[in-house]
Design an enzyme around this catalytic site. Structure first.
Site, short mmCIF file in Angstrom:
data_model
loop_
_atom_site.label_atom_id
_atom_site.label_comp_id
_atom_site.label_asym_id
_atom_site.label_seq_id
_atom_site.Cartn_x
_atom_site.Cartn_y
_atom_site.Cartn_z
N GLU A 43 0.87 -1.18 0.00
CA GLU A 43 0.00 0.00 0.00
C GLU A 43 0.90 1.22 0.00
OE1 GLU A 43 -3.73 2.15 2.36
OE2 GLU A 43 -2.63 0.53 3.33
N GLU A 68 4.83 4.72 3.85
CA GLU A 68 4.32 6.02 4.28
C GLU A 68 5.49 7.01 4.36
OE1 GLU A 68 2.55 9.23 5.16
OE2 GLU A 68 1.32 7.45 4.77
N ASP A 119 -3.10 11.89 -1.88
CA ASP A 119 -3.08 13.35 -1.99
C ASP A 119 -3.49 13.74 -3.41
OD1 ASP A 119 -2.44 16.08 -2.14
OD2 ASP A 119 -0.72 15.84 -0.79
N LYS A 123 -3.31 21.32 -8.01
CA LYS A 123 -2.78 22.25 -9.01
C LYS A 123 -2.26 21.47 -10.22
CE LYS A 123 -1.60 25.83 -5.64
NZ LYS A 123 -0.55 26.68 -5.07
N GLU A 195 -9.42 4.59 7.22
CA GLU A 195 -9.93 5.63 8.13
C GLU A 195 -10.67 6.72 7.35
OE1 GLU A 195 -6.27 3.99 10.32
OE2 GLU A 195 -6.74 4.57 8.27
N TYR A 196 -10.06 7.17 6.24
CA TYR A 196 -10.68 8.22 5.44
C TYR A 196 -11.99 7.73 4.81
CZ TYR A 196 -6.83 11.59 5.63
OH TYR A 196 -5.90 12.51 6.05
#
Length: 214
Positions: A43, A68, A119, A123, A195-196
């Site tokens: 992941e 991470e 993320d 932009k 979690e998100y």
């Protein structure tokens, strides 16, 4: 998003046995890290680790590596693992920027890649930094087995549309996708929430998912 620094996180990570501290040295040798030749699922951008830890508990015959970038986030995943009565032996963590992933795994060493609520880098000039861009799909192509695939979940519709548009230019194949995962009987089968995902779905936000292969 501004991340809050967690005092002592780097020291705690350095002392944790579940963290692989020299991942570049394990390139092509991850079977030795786990002590078996089971499939390897990773992941990228695992956050606080709920998703990958649960997968490791459910699937003891698969090895999992959570990657991470931020120590302040990784420390939360370690806390979850340490709190388990029987931590899964088929789980390891790495603190590393995803752009260096090819330094960590050899060609065809990985069986599956998970990307969850990455993320969005909204932009346009940052598009190449998105983990579903052709740039990153090119990196995954180097480490993924020929029959392997990438799974991506997000609640960000703009990022999901962008991700769908990257598949063909990258030379990949769109195996399946949905704009509303939790109401898709097929793709939601066996779904493990992050979690998100729990947070956003509880707010009424539909969760999008795609699966791609070469």
């Amino acid at each position: 998003m501004r991340l809050r620094n967690v005092k002592g996180s780097r020291e705690t990570i350095a002392a944790n046995d579940y963290v692989v501290h020299t991942p570049e040295e394990q390139k092509g040798k991850w079977s030795e890290v786990f002590g078996n030749k089971n499939p390897i699922h990773i992941e990228v951008g695992m956050g606080k680790g709920k998703f990958i830890t649960e997968l490791a508990r459910q699937n003891p015959d698969i090895n999992y590596v959570g990657i991470e970038k931020y120590s302040s986030v990784l420390i939360r995943a370690l806390e979850k693992t340490d709190a388990l009565e029987t931590p899964p032996e088929n789980l390891r963590f790495v603190r590393m920027d995803a752009e260096n992933i090819c330094n960590m795994f050899a060609e065809h060493e990985v069986d599956r890649i998970y990307l969850n609520f990455s993320d969005p880098w909204p932009k346009d000039r940052h598009a190449k930094r998105r983990l579903t861009s052709t740039t990153y799909l090119g990196r995954y192509d180097k480490i993924l087995k020929p029959e392997g695939h990438v799974e991506f979940k997000t609640d960000n519709k703009d990022l999901f549309q962008f991700s769908l548009e990257q598949v063909e230019p990258a030379g990949w194949h769109l195996d399946a996708f949905t704009w509303d995962l939790h109401h898709d009987e097929t793709l939601n089968q066996g779904n493990v929430m992050t979690e998100y995902e729990q947070k956003f779905s509880s707010m009424g936000n539909p969760i999008c998912k795609l699966i791609v292969s070469r």
